[in-house]
Design a protein around this motif. Structure first.
Motif, PDB file in Angstrom:
ATOM      1  N   VAL B 245       0.752  -1.237   0.043  1.00  0.00           N
ATOM      2  CA  VAL B 245       0.080  -0.086  -0.049  1.00  0.00           C
ATOM      3  C   VAL B 245       0.980   1.284   0.005  1.00  0.00           C
ATOM      4  O   VAL B 245       0.595   2.278  -0.733  1.00  0.00           O
ATOM      5  CB  VAL B 245      -1.074   0.111   1.258  1.00  0.00           C
ATOM      6  CG1 VAL B 245      -1.431   1.508   1.646  1.00  0.00           C
ATOM      7  CG2 VAL B 245      -2.009  -0.881   1.073  1.00  0.00           C
ATOM      8  N   HIS B 246       1.963   1.013   0.830  1.00  0.00           N
ATOM      9  CA  HIS B 246       2.816   2.498   1.027  1.00  0.00           C
ATOM     10  C   HIS B 246       3.419   2.648  -0.540  1.00  0.00           C
ATOM     11  O   HIS B 246       3.346   3.800  -0.784  1.00  0.00           O
ATOM     12  CB  HIS B 246       3.793   2.144   1.743  1.00  0.00           C
ATOM     13  CG  HIS B 246       4.711   3.379   2.307  1.00  0.00           C
ATOM     14  ND1 HIS B 246       4.365   4.488   3.093  1.00  0.00           N
ATOM     15  CD2 HIS B 246       5.872   3.779   1.859  1.00  0.00           C
ATOM     16  CE1 HIS B 246       5.272   5.221   2.942  1.00  0.00           C
ATOM     17  NE2 HIS B 246       6.441   4.880   2.255  1.00  0.00           N
ATOM     18  N   THR B 247       3.901   1.668  -0.954  1.00  0.00           N
ATOM     19  CA  THR B 247       4.754   1.951  -2.268  1.00  0.00           C
ATOM     20  C   THR B 247       3.684   2.395  -3.580  1.00  0.00           C
ATOM     21  O   THR B 247       3.923   3.300  -4.269  1.00  0.00           O
ATOM     22  CB  THR B 247       5.471   0.679  -2.783  1.00  0.00           C
ATOM     23  OG1 THR B 247       4.820  -0.592  -2.338  1.00  0.00           O
ATOM     24  CG2 THR B 247       6.856   0.899  -1.930  1.00  0.00           C
ATOM     25  N   PHE B 248       2.507   1.518  -3.754  1.00  0.00           N
ATOM     26  CA  PHE B 248       1.704   1.738  -4.786  1.00  0.00           C
ATOM     27  C   PHE B 248       0.585   2.501  -4.453  1.00  0.00           C
ATOM     28  O   PHE B 248      -0.018   3.118  -5.281  1.00  0.00           O
ATOM     29  CB  PHE B 248       1.347   0.375  -5.366  1.00  0.00           C
ATOM     30  CG  PHE B 248       2.629  -0.366  -5.665  1.00  0.00           C
ATOM     31  CD1 PHE B 248       3.484  -0.149  -6.696  1.00  0.00           C
ATOM     32  CD2 PHE B 248       2.822  -1.700  -4.902  1.00  0.00           C
ATOM     33  CE1 PHE B 248       4.441  -0.815  -7.154  1.00  0.00           C
ATOM     34  CE2 PHE B 248       3.972  -2.235  -5.283  1.00  0.00           C
ATOM     35  CZ  PHE B 248       4.933  -1.980  -6.371  1.00  0.00           C
ATOM     36  N   GLY B 249      -0.118   2.286  -3.129  1.00  0.00           N
ATOM     37  CA  GLY B 249      -1.534   2.761  -3.134  1.00  0.00           C
ATOM     38  C   GLY B 249      -1.413   4.265  -2.584  1.00  0.00           C
ATOM     39  O   GLY B 249      -0.046   4.766  -2.409  1.00  0.00           O
ATOM     40  N   SER B 250      -2.333   5.120  -2.218  1.00  0.00           N
ATOM     41  CA  SER B 250      -2.476   6.269  -1.502  1.00  0.00           C
ATOM     42  C   SER B 250      -2.404   5.921  -0.098  1.00  0.00           C
ATOM     43  O   SER B 250      -2.777   4.980   0.445  1.00  0.00           O
ATOM     44  CB  SER B 250      -3.521   6.911  -2.144  1.00  0.00           C
ATOM     45  OG  SER B 250      -4.746   6.228  -1.645  1.00  0.00           O
ATOM     46  N   SER B 251      -2.039   7.028   0.504  1.00  0.00           N
ATOM     47  CA  SER B 251      -2.268   7.010   1.863  1.00  0.00           C
ATOM     48  C   SER B 251      -3.395   7.238   2.511  1.00  0.00           C
ATOM     49  O   SER B 251      -4.575   7.464   1.654  1.00  0.00           O
ATOM     50  CB  SER B 251      -1.441   8.225   2.625  1.00  0.00           C
ATOM     51  OG  SER B 251      -1.846   9.344   1.973  1.00  0.00           O
ATOM     52  N   PHE B 252      -3.824   6.725   3.751  1.00  0.00           N
ATOM     53  CA  PHE B 252      -5.203   6.553   4.156  1.00  0.00           C
ATOM     54  C   PHE B 252      -5.883   5.786   3.369  1.00  0.00           C
ATOM     55  O   PHE B 252      -7.092   6.255   2.873  1.00  0.00           O
ATOM     56  CB  PHE B 252      -5.786   8.088   4.411  1.00  0.00           C
ATOM     57  CG  PHE B 252      -5.230   8.807   5.301  1.00  0.00           C
ATOM     58  CD1 PHE B 252      -5.068   8.556   6.695  1.00  0.00           C
ATOM     59  CD2 PHE B 252      -4.392  10.010   4.868  1.00  0.00           C
ATOM     60  CE1 PHE B 252      -4.176   9.455   7.644  1.00  0.00           C
ATOM     61  CE2 PHE B 252      -3.698  10.703   5.806  1.00  0.00           C
ATOM     62  CZ  PHE B 252      -3.640  10.606   7.162  1.00  0.00           C
ATOM     63  N   SER B 253      -5.429   4.555   3.152  1.00  0.00           N
ATOM     64  CA  SER B 253      -6.137   3.669   2.001  1.00  0.00           C
ATOM     65  C   SER B 253      -7.336   2.886   2.772  1.00  0.00           C
ATOM     66  O   SER B 253      -7.199   2.175   4.046  1.00  0.00           O
ATOM     67  CB  SER B 253      -5.366   2.707   1.576  1.00  0.00           C
ATOM     68  OG  SER B 253      -5.874   1.411   1.376  1.00  0.00           O
ATOM     69  N   ILE B 254      -8.526   3.158   2.493  1.00  0.00           N
ATOM     70  CA  ILE B 254      -9.666   2.192   3.078  1.00  0.00           C
ATOM     71  C   ILE B 254      -9.312   1.005   3.080  1.00  0.00           C
ATOM     72  O   ILE B 254      -9.781   0.359   4.119  1.00  0.00           O
ATOM     73  CB  ILE B 254     -11.033   2.899   2.539  1.00  0.00           C
ATOM     74  CG1 ILE B 254     -11.325   4.232   2.532  1.00  0.00           C
ATOM     75  CG2 ILE B 254     -12.096   2.014   2.790  1.00  0.00           C
ATOM     76  CD1 ILE B 254     -12.484   4.789   1.678  1.00  0.00           C
ATOM     77  N   PHE B 255      -9.084   0.441   1.814  1.00  0.00           N
ATOM     78  CA  PHE B 255      -8.968  -0.931   1.766  1.00  0.00           C
ATOM     79  C   PHE B 255      -7.989  -1.667   2.839  1.00  0.00           C
ATOM     80  O   PHE B 255      -8.303  -2.541   3.647  1.00  0.00           O
ATOM     81  CB  PHE B 255      -8.283  -1.173   0.462  1.00  0.00           C
ATOM     82  CG  PHE B 255      -7.727  -2.633   0.358  1.00  0.00           C
ATOM     83  CD1 PHE B 255      -8.488  -3.681   0.254  1.00  0.00           C
ATOM     84  CD2 PHE B 255      -6.090  -2.961   0.363  1.00  0.00           C
ATOM     85  CE1 PHE B 255      -7.745  -5.178   0.229  1.00  0.00           C
ATOM     86  CE2 PHE B 255      -5.620  -4.248   0.404  1.00  0.00           C
ATOM     87  CZ  PHE B 255      -6.524  -5.251   0.246  1.00  0.00           C
ATOM     88  N   TYR B 256      -6.846  -0.775   3.042  1.00  0.00           N
ATOM     89  CA  TYR B 256      -6.079  -1.115   4.357  1.00  0.00           C
ATOM     90  C   TYR B 256      -6.637  -1.314   5.487  1.00  0.00           C
ATOM     91  O   TYR B 256      -6.508  -1.912   6.250  1.00  0.00           O
ATOM     92  CB  TYR B 256      -4.583  -0.474   4.213  1.00  0.00           C
ATOM     93  CG  TYR B 256      -3.551  -0.772   5.208  1.00  0.00           C
ATOM     94  CD1 TYR B 256      -2.829  -1.844   4.952  1.00  0.00           C
ATOM     95  CD2 TYR B 256      -3.496  -0.098   6.397  1.00  0.00           C
ATOM     96  CE1 TYR B 256      -1.763  -2.204   5.937  1.00  0.00           C
ATOM     97  CE2 TYR B 256      -2.520  -0.333   7.404  1.00  0.00           C
ATOM     98  CZ  TYR B 256      -1.874  -1.460   7.184  1.00  0.00           C
ATOM     99  OH  TYR B 256      -0.745  -1.965   7.999  1.00  0.00           O
ATOM    100  N   GLY B 257      -7.159  -0.015   5.798  1.00  0.00           N
ATOM    101  CA  GLY B 257      -8.054   0.111   6.970  1.00  0.00           C
ATOM    102  C   GLY B 257      -9.001  -1.122   7.445  1.00  0.00           C
ATOM    103  O   GLY B 257      -8.735  -1.624   8.483  1.00  0.00           O
ATOM    104  N   VAL B 258      -9.646  -1.456   6.365  1.00  0.00           N
ATOM    105  CA  VAL B 258     -10.686  -2.478   6.708  1.00  0.00           C
ATOM    106  C   VAL B 258      -9.782  -3.813   7.005  1.00  0.00           C
ATOM    107  O   VAL B 258     -10.220  -4.534   7.927  1.00  0.00           O
ATOM    108  CB  VAL B 258     -11.429  -2.711   5.407  1.00  0.00           C
ATOM    109  CG1 VAL B 258     -12.255  -4.006   5.482  1.00  0.00           C
ATOM    110  CG2 VAL B 258     -12.359  -1.749   5.092  1.00  0.00           C
ATOM    111  N   PHE B 259      -8.850  -4.041   6.107  1.00  0.00           N
ATOM    112  CA  PHE B 259      -8.076  -5.098   6.460  1.00  0.00           C
ATOM    113  C   PHE B 259      -7.505  -5.151   7.817  1.00  0.00           C
ATOM    114  O   PHE B 259      -7.726  -6.243   8.506  1.00  0.00           O
ATOM    115  CB  PHE B 259      -6.788  -5.196   5.510  1.00  0.00           C
ATOM    116  CG  PHE B 259      -5.642  -6.190   5.626  1.00  0.00           C
ATOM    117  CD1 PHE B 259      -6.045  -7.662   5.396  1.00  0.00           C
ATOM    118  CD2 PHE B 259      -4.841  -5.850   6.231  1.00  0.00           C
ATOM    119  CE1 PHE B 259      -5.058  -8.130   5.836  1.00  0.00           C
ATOM    120  CE2 PHE B 259      -3.674  -6.540   6.978  1.00  0.00           C
ATOM    121  CZ  PHE B 259      -4.077  -7.975   6.583  1.00  0.00           C
TER     122      PHE B 259
END
Lengths: 732, 732
Positions: B245-259
């Motif tokens: 997420v850090h390298t490719f995604g945007s910060s404050f990623s909803i996907f990561y949060g749910v995960f």
């Protein structure tokens, strides 16, 4: 002729009650007691053979006759094989009543086996004497049956009949047999009579009364009455407070709302405790573990991980996937039901209150029609869905099947009972005005109706009073009427038959045997009972739990809700007794150690009540009968905040109360521990000196430890420690 | 002279390992093995007598000497009474080291007694052989000690020393004795060495490694390492995803949060399961029941409701009232801590970012000073409060005392660690602007600083990196340095002493005896160990749980949090091993069947994370590095709604996962059930024919049921049923 006459049956039944095995039937007659006439036979197997019962496939008469005879013979063989005795009587021209009874020897064997199974599954408390008995050789052991209750006796028998042969039963189960319509125990007229008499003549049902019910109808029914009684007692609080608030306080009293939430928590938590206690008192703790497989359970044979025997097995993973698949289905059903209710509700409101136009006088009745047509049907569909789903989830025991079925069904019950109140509270009253305006845009003329919380109160009142009246009627009056009607019908049939002067085979067969008058009367009673519907305790639970819902969720709207419930339940406690005794077949006693799904449903309602009370109070507190009346508050933010707070307060309270109750063992628990400890200690005491300090050794350590002070003076003289201390303390 | 020399001690220790009771010390020497030098003695009792240790009351030297001698003698007598052997050596001029060891016979007795206590309390699985043994008379029984681990041996001994006499112990407890400073086991140099070697040379710690730790340091320590290892493995997931997420995604990623929320649920729920499994594997299930009373537990004597013995009793009601009284106190403390942190935070923010005026260059350091002065002190106060409260709540066992203490302490830990991040996220960034404006009204000049979520990320980064670095330092480097320093100090002392040429009594006493060189070396090592601090596993737990908090609560802010934690813990797993081996006294092994309070703390954090993730995402998602950047959303209503949804989603998920895991028994559980069933079956098989169908009877019913088909044809000929069927089916 059959193997024996009724008097043999009777004597062997007497034997079952008797301690001793000896004695001829002659001296057994001394025990005869008119009160027990109904116990001529323990169970009746209803054998139906009206064509075409053979799975709808029409077959030629002779073939069918052959099949029927074979089936009949099969039943008899199976019964004989497990050592049961039987006596057949025809009833009508398509039914045989097979009276089954259990000789004392067989009953004794089954009782022993059951007690061992219990012991193996860890149901019964290991009691020194009992365990010892198990270890005795047969001749020395005296498996006395005097602690065996009526309920136990019938349960053991019906298990013996219905269990699969590989589980030691005869494998005759109505759900598996084309001809066996049902198996039912017979009502004990005398018991029922005295039961009703005692309950209807006293204000408060006490422990003894309940334990009598348990001995006669088994734990499952007893649990219901225990719960009902317990709930009735707890209702006293909201009743009293409700009356006070209603008379002196203002409506939508915050104080009352808070109280109700707390009350709900304490009620559910303490019942949990009470339930456990009963399970221990009744020695049915863990009983679910001994449950046999449901006949309709489908599994592939596999080695039991614990016992190593080959048993049908169904992967819990599969079951869970099926469960999770079921969730959307249930939700779908719920959604459908909700929409229907909402629609009907909308139409009703519109027609009854606002609509003023053409045909009003007729249209006014439309809602009732709709309600009585649409909702029951949709609900029925939803229920059948839940039946299917639960069957599909393929549970191993009747208990777990019932549990998950009831969980689903209850969702729909709750929706049908609570939806329209929820709609009134959260949609109609707050947003009514907008609705009107929208309608007015379509140029529909309106009678000026003011929308205010009184409507909510009226609706709740209506529900409390009508529903309870209806349920009372359907449970007691209606069945009675229908029974009367049936009797009439039968009479007319007979007359017709006699006019065509061909006597029914029933009479025919009766004349064949020289049965006593008693026996004839008896047969008539039996037929009556066979015609009755089966009793399902879950329906009664559902009624009570839904009522608990009205009290805990909504009584803040109308504080007299509690009072209604209280009165209703006082009656209910008695009318249910009547229902079981006269309006239903005698249920086959079954054991349980919990009210199962209903406990969870209670807790969910209690949880939900922390939301309804908070939101209703937020919306309506001070909307009426106060100096500064105002419309319902509509700020979403604050509302949600209120909800958040009250829900977390609820959860915190529940946790604390739960912890407190857990930290206080019940007398029953202590008793169990005491006995377990007793067993272990007695074993220890044998190994007594083996360990060197007898039985008292153990949890509290060595009983006696050599107390004489060893004399160390000699050594101490030249002990390095002493030297060091001396020199150091000198030199410091 | 003392009763024996070291070689005797040594030999009797060897005996302790040895199976046989016979054999002279001569042939026992054969067993001598340089590796076990450190096991000369099992435990060391540190006896301090520097004046005025007598509760501050100064007393005359002779009197004090008498008292000291009496106390010393008392200790020896108590030890002798319970059959322990001892050997004293002075150390320094105010300390005696009493080397205690346990002759084989005594150890055997204690082991037996312990196993019986376990059996009585239902700890160990009733194993046929075991139970049988208990029932054997002494001479026939051979309580073999080979399954007794090093940890068990030491635990049994220290129990024997510290337990109250009425519980069969010597009743010597540091907390109760003016002179006994502490009792400690001695490190096994060889074991520690090989332990560290193996762990530091392999990437992944496996089961064997952990079980070795358990055998040596006992279950409590082993549980910590099991947990640490388990947590490390689970961290892999958020680490990997975080990096992606850090390298490719945007910060404050909803996907990561749910995960992260889901991850937290699964981690806590599966650990619960793992924990239970370990308890069964280690045979410590229910072990808490056997715990002896805390010496500082105050109770009035009363009859134990189960065993009937007179035991000190304290009403749970009293305890609960005290608990509830404690709640406001704890909350008060929490509030105080919060205010302090907030104040410091405010000043820091103000000075570092906005303040631009007079003395800035000095004032810039004020926050650190404040932080390092104020917060630790307040936290310390809060902790001492919780110690007091827990003591006041007066728990019966060390376990429950520790549990409730840690629960309280953790609240303050959490506040100190998380508060400033919470402030940044929920106060500073959303409401910063307003704050500024208010300041500006007071005409304070400002450097223009932009308030944006990057600050939040930076703060978290700082926390993750600095805190972990600090903890590593304080745990490993600092102690090492201090030790070095101490050594130096001692050397200097000695030199001074020698200059004043009065040899310390230590040397004096040592010269008195003809101790071997080994023994001398040994004594030096012992002194070193006595100087070390005690090891408290709870500190390590706290560290890990707080770290879990950073990952589950905040890693959505900076997805690399997981990575930091992962790396840190890989090191931690090894550095903690080093810490126990070299930077702390060897802990007295103790048993437990759970990580206790920490499990609950984990769950509370997981719950709380459902709120933080939801709200942080709601506030900051899309505030930076996206095309449509916007300030934090501030709508209270929607925020609360988001919280409500995510929290209930969390609760639902947790429930489902919990249910699923419960429905799948662990291999260990099955094993236990298997053995229980085995015991019962074996008992049954004895009573075999007694019941009529042998051992296989039982849960799965009758083994063999007469399968021959009874011939009913005779009876059937004139059976009423058959007649009825025939006639009816004809006439139809």
């Amino acid at each position: 002729m059959a193997t024996f006459r009724f008097h043999d049956i009777y004597s062997s039944t007497v034997k079952a009650h008797d301690k001793t095995d000896k004695g001829t039937s002659e001296d057994l007659y001394k025990h005869i007691n008119p009160r027990t006439l109904d116990v001529y036979a323990d169970l009746v197997l209803v054998f139906k053979y009206k064509q075409p019962t053979l799975k709808g496939v029409a077959v030629s008469k002779p073939e069918y006759e052959k099949k029927t005879l074979a089936a009949y013979q099969d039943v008899l063989i199976r019964l004989t094989r497990v050592g049961l005795q039987y006596e057949t009587r025809p009833s009508g021209d398509d039914t045989l009543l097979i009276f089954i009874l259990c000789p004392w020897a067989v009953l004794k064997r089954e009782a022993t086996r059951a007690s061992i199974n219990d012991w193996l599954a860890g149901v019964k408390v290991a009691d020194t004497s009992e365990t010892e008995q198990l270890l005795q050789p047969a001749k020395e052991r005296d498996q006395s049956l005097d602690q065996l209750s009526e309920a136990d006796r019938i349960r053991l028998m019906s298990d013996l009949i219905t269990n699969m042969p590989n589980e030691g039963g005869a494998g005759i189960h109505p759900s598996h047999h084309d001809y066996v319509e049902s198996i039912l125990p017979l009502h004990d007229k005398a018991f029922n009579k005295s039961w009703l008499k005692s309950w209807s003549t006293k204000w408060k049902v006490n422990e003894q009364d309940l334990s009598r019910v348990r001995d006669h109808y088994g734990e499952k029914v007893a649990y219901y009455f225990e719960f009902l009684q317990y709930y009735l007692q707890w209702l006293a609080a909201p009743t009293a407070l409700g009356v006070l608030v209603h008379t002196f306080g203002s409506s939508f009293s915050i104080f009352y709302g808070v109280f109700v939430i707390i009350w709900a928590v304490f009620f559910t938590e303490t019942w949990k405790r009470r339930e456990k206690e009963l399970a221990l008192l009744w020695k049915v703790h863990n009983v679910s573990k001994t449950e046999m497989r449901r006949p309709s359970f489908k599994g592939t044979m596999a080695a039991d991980p614990v016992t190593g025997d080959m048993v049908p097995f169904f992967s819990p993973w599969k079951r869970w996937t099926r469960k999770l698949l079921g969730i959307p289905v249930v939700l779908g059903g719920a959604l459908a039901l909700t929409t229907v209710i909402t629609a009907v509700f909308g139409i009703e409101v519109f027609l009854t209150i606002y609509y003023d136009g053409y045909l009003k006088e007729y249209l006014i009745y439309a809602p009732m029609v709709l309600y009585s047509l649409a909702i029951p049907n949709v609900a029925a569909i939803c229920k059948s869905i839940s039946y299917r789903l639960t069957e599909y989830e393929n549970y191993e025991t009747r208990g777990s099947h019932e549990y998950h079925l009831m969980q689903k069904v209850f969702i729909f019950n709750a929706l049908t009972s609570y939806m329209s109140i929820l709609l009134t509270a959260y949609v109609y009253i707050p947003y009514g005005p907008q609705v009107i305006s929208t309608f007015q845009n379509y140029g529909i003329s309106f009678s000026s109706a003011t929308i205010d919380p009184h409507m909510l109160q009226n609706r709740l009142k209506a529900f409390m009073i009508t529903t309870q009246a209806i349920s009372f009627a359907t449970e007691t009056i209606v069945p009675w009427l229908t029974r009367r009607a049936k009797v009439q019908a039968v009479k007319i049939q007979k007359e017709v038959a006699e006019k065509l002067n061909r006597d029914t085979h029933e009479d025919g067969s009766l004349t064949v045997l020289e049965d006593s008058e008693d026996a004839k009367k008896f047969l008539k009673r039996v037929k009556k009972q066979v015609d009755l519907p089966e009793y399902d305790v879950n329906e009664d639970y559902a009624e009570m739990v839904l009522q608990f819902g009205y009290v805990s969720l909504f009584s803040v709207i109308w504080p007299l809700t509690g009072l209604c419930a209280f009165i209703n339940n006082w009656v209910e406690l008695r009318s249910d007794a009547a229902k079981i005794s006269y309006n239903a077949r005698r249920p086959i006693p079954s054991r349980t150690d919990t009210i199962g799904p209903w406990l969870d449903n209670l807790q969910h309602i209690a949880w939900f009540s922390s939301l309804t009370n908070a939101s209703i109070l937020y919306l309506f507190h001070g909307t009426i009968d106060s100096t500064d009346s105002h419309g319902p508050r509509l700020g979403l933010g604050m509302l949600l905040f209120t909800l958040l707070v009250s829900e977390h307060a609820y959860l915190a309270l529940r946790m604390v109360v739960g912890l407190i109750l857990d930290s206080l063992p019940t007398e029953a628990e202590l008793d169990v521990r005491r006995r377990e400890f007793g067993v272990k200690r007695s074993w220890l005491s044998r190994a007594g000196d083996a360990i060197g300090y007898g039985s008292a050794g153990g949890v509290h350590g060595l009983a006696k430890r050599a107390d004489e002070t060893p004399d160390l003076s000699a050594q101490l003289e030249n002990d390095f420690g002493v030297q060091a201390i001396r020199s150091n303390l000198k030199t410091n």
